[in-house]
Design an enzyme around this catalytic site. Structure first.
Site, PDB file in Angstrom:
ATOM      1  N   ASP A   1      18.336  -6.682 -12.598  1.00 17.92           N
ATOM      2  CA  ASP A   1      17.967  -6.666 -11.070  1.00 17.92           C
ATOM      3  C   ASP A   1      17.000  -7.202 -10.656  1.00 17.92           C
ATOM      4  O   ASP A   1      16.055  -7.587 -11.339  1.00 17.92           O
ATOM      5  CB  ASP A   1      17.636  -4.992 -10.874  1.00 17.92           C
ATOM      6  CG  ASP A   1      17.793  -4.677  -9.412  1.00 17.92           C
ATOM      7  OD1 ASP A   1      18.956  -3.969  -9.059  1.00 17.92           O
ATOM      8  OD2 ASP A   1      17.156  -4.811  -8.422  1.00 17.92           O
TER       9      ASP A   1
ATOM     10  N   TYR B   1      22.823  -6.382  -1.752  1.00 18.16           N
ATOM     11  CA  TYR B   1      22.925  -5.952  -0.345  1.00 18.16           C
ATOM     12  C   TYR B   1      23.697  -7.007   0.390  1.00 18.16           C
ATOM     13  O   TYR B   1      24.110  -6.789   1.545  1.00 18.16           O
ATOM     14  CB  TYR B   1      21.643  -5.790   0.087  1.00 18.16           C
ATOM     15  CG  TYR B   1      20.871  -4.759  -0.796  1.00 18.16           C
ATOM     16  CD1 TYR B   1      20.956  -3.527  -0.795  1.00 18.16           C
ATOM     17  CD2 TYR B   1      20.032  -5.278  -2.001  1.00 18.16           C
ATOM     18  CE1 TYR B   1      20.430  -2.616  -1.454  1.00 18.16           C
ATOM     19  CE2 TYR B   1      19.414  -4.160  -2.594  1.00 18.16           C
ATOM     20  CZ  TYR B   1      19.405  -2.780  -2.559  1.00 18.16           C
ATOM     21  OH  TYR B   1      18.957  -2.096  -3.340  1.00 18.16           O
TER      22      TYR B   1
ATOM     23  N   HIS C   1      15.076   3.062 -10.106  1.00 18.14           N
ATOM     24  CA  HIS C   1      13.629   3.425  -9.724  1.00 18.14           C
ATOM     25  C   HIS C   1      13.374   4.908  -9.805  1.00 18.14           C
ATOM     26  O   HIS C   1      12.109   5.170  -9.769  1.00 18.14           O
ATOM     27  CB  HIS C   1      13.537   2.753  -8.365  1.00 18.14           C
ATOM     28  CG  HIS C   1      13.842   1.355  -8.252  1.00 18.14           C
ATOM     29  ND1 HIS C   1      12.953   0.633  -8.774  1.00 18.14           N
ATOM     30  CD2 HIS C   1      14.490   0.605  -7.365  1.00 18.14           C
ATOM     31  CE1 HIS C   1      13.058  -0.537  -8.712  1.00 18.14           C
ATOM     32  NE2 HIS C   1      14.128  -0.673  -7.761  1.00 18.14           N
TER      33      HIS C   1
END
Length: 379
Positions: free
Chosen positions: A179, A307, A144
Site C-alpha cells: 500500500d 481510490y 491501519h
C-alpha cells in the site's frame, strides 16, 4: 492439487454489498468482482463465502470496549446520563475509539466489519486446512486499525485477525504491505513478535499519513529485525519499487524463512490514484505477486487502499489472473459488462505511468540497502 482447487476467492453477494457501503470505497467491491467475472476468472478458481465474525472472534485482537462502541446503536454508545452533557459524552467516547472524521460511523458499518474480518479469516482458514495454496479476499486489507481505535478508513484490522488464524498451523508468517501508506496497525500488533515479520513498502514524508514507518527496522524486544520498512519518495516508479521489493524480500527469505505469506495489495500507489504520490503501473504489483507465488509457500492476497476504482479493479483483476496462472495483458480489452463505460476512453487494462520525476535518489536507495544488509545479519 489442481489449478482450480489451488486458488480460492472469498466473496458473496452479501459481503460485496457490505463492502460497497464503506464511504471511502463506495461501490468498489462490485466493480472489482464484475471485472473478475467478465474475464472469466471464476472458471479457474473456487469461490468460498465468508461468514460474519462474532464479537468474541473480533476480540481475538480488538478490545471489547472498542467492539462494543463500534457495533453499538447510537444510544448505547453514549453516556448513561440523561442530561445536557450526554451528547458531548457520546462525542468524547467516539473520539476515544477513533470513530470520527475519516472513520465516522455509517449505516452498514456492522456488516462491513463482520464481513471484512470474516472474509480474511475464511481465506486464512482455507490455507490452514490445506484447501488452497492461494487464498484471495479483496475486501480485506484494512491495515491501519489498532486494537482499540479505528483509523485511516479502517474500522477493523482483518489482517491481524487473519494472521492469528494462520498461526494455528504456520509457525512463521511473513506479512508484506504494498500500500502507499505504512501498514502501521499490523506492524504495531506484532512489533514484539519473532513469529510474524512485517515488511512495508510505502511513502514516508513529514505530515504524510500515518506519519510512521520511517525507520527500516522498528521491531522491539524479540521482534527486533522483524518489523521492516522501506520508506520511499514521491514519484516512485515501477523499476524502483520492484528493485526495493526484491532486495527487501531477499533479506527476509534468508533470515526468516516464512511458512506462509500474506500480501496487502493496496493500489493507491498507482499513477492514476487521486493521491498522485507514487507513479506505479500494474507491472509493479504483478512482479511482486509473481515473485511471492514462486516461493511456493501458502499465500493470502488482500486488498487495501485504492481510490481510482477502475484502476484498482484493473490491478486486482490482473493479480487474480496471475494467481490462477492466467495473467492478463495490459493491452487486453475490457470485456462487455455492467460497468464497461467506466473504463473509457481506452476500454483496456492499461494503467499508464505519468511524466513525473522519481525522487528516490541513489543516496536514498543506498541508505535503505545499507540498513537492510544490517537486518540481514541481525539474526
Amino acid at each position: 492439487m489442481n489449478q482450480l482447487s489451488n486458488v480460492v476467492l472469498v466473496r458473496s453477494a452479501q459481503s460485496i454489498r457490505a463492502a460497497d457501503r464503506l464511504p471511502a470505497n463506495s461501490g468498489r467491491a462490485s466493480r472489482i468482482h464484475a471485472l473478475i467475472d467478465a474475464f472469466g476468472l471464476g472458471e479457474h478458481l473456487r469461490i468460498i463465502e465468508p461468514r460474519t465474525l462474532s464479537n468474541d472472534e473480533l476480540a481475538m485482537f480488538h478490545s471489547e470496549d472498542f467492539i462494543r462502541c463500534l457495533l453499538a446503536t447510537d444510544s448505547s454508545c453514549s453516556s448513561d446520563d440523561d442530561d445536557s452533557d450526554s451528547d458531548q459524552s457520546q462525542k468524547d467516547k467516539l473520539a476515544k475509539f477513533g470513530l470520527v472524521h475519516d472513520c465516522a460511523l455509517f449505516d452498514g458499518v456492522e456488516d462491513h466489519v463482520r464481513y471484512a474480518a470474516g472474509g480474511t479469516v475464511a481465506a486464512a482458514d482455507a490455507l490452514v486446512c490445506s484447501q488452497a495454496q492461494i487464498a484471495i479476499h479483496w475486501e480485506g486489507g484494512r491495515h491501519h486499525c489498532q486494537r482499540n481505535k479505528a483509523a485511516g478508513f479502517c474500522y477493523v484490522n482483518d489482517v491481524v485477525l487473519g494472521i492469528i488464524e494462520l498461526q494455528k498451523r504456520f509457525s512463521r508468517v511473513l506479512y508484506i504491505d504494498l500500500d502507499l501508506h505504512h501498514g502501521d496497525g499490523v506492524q504495531d500488533a506484532f512489533i514484539y513478535s519473532n513469529r510474524v515479520m512485517t515488511v512495508s513498502l510505502h511513502h514516508y514524508d513529514r505530515g504524510f499519513y500515518p506519519n510512521t514507518g520511517g525507520e527500516v527496522d522498528e521491531g522491539r524486544g524479540r521482534g527486533k529485525a522483524h518489523s521492516i520498512n522501506v520508506p520511499l519518495q514521491r514519484g516512485t516508479s515501477d523499476s524502483t519499487f520492484i528493485r526495493m521489493f526484491s532486495e527487501a524480500t531477499h533479506c527476509v527469505l534468508n533470515t526468516f524463512d516464512p511458512s506462509a505469506v500474506v500480501v496487502q495489495c493496496g493500489s493507491d500507489g498507482l499513477a492514476g490514484d487521486p493521491h498522485k504520490v507514487f507513479n506505479l503501473t500494474t507491472e509493479a504489483f504483478a512482479h511482486c505477486i509473481k515473485s511471492v507465488i514462486s516461493w511456493r509457500r501458502p499465500v493470502m492476497l488482500l486488498g487495501g487502499g485504492g481510490y481510482n476504482i477502475p484502476d484498482c479493479a484493473r490491478c486486482w483483476t490482473r493479480l487474480t489472473g496471475i494467481a490462477c496462472g492466467k495473467d492478463i495483458a495490459a493491452t487486453a480489452h475490457i470485456p462487455d459488462h455492467a460497468f464497461l463505460n467506466e473504463y473509457a476512453p481506452g476500454f483496456d487494462m492499461l494503467v499508464d505511468a505519468m511524466l513525473v520525476e522519481d525522487e528516490n535518489t541513489q543516496s536514498c536507495i543506498q541508505e535503505i540497502r545499507s540498513a537492510l544488509s544490517q537486518i540481514h545479519t541481525a539474526d
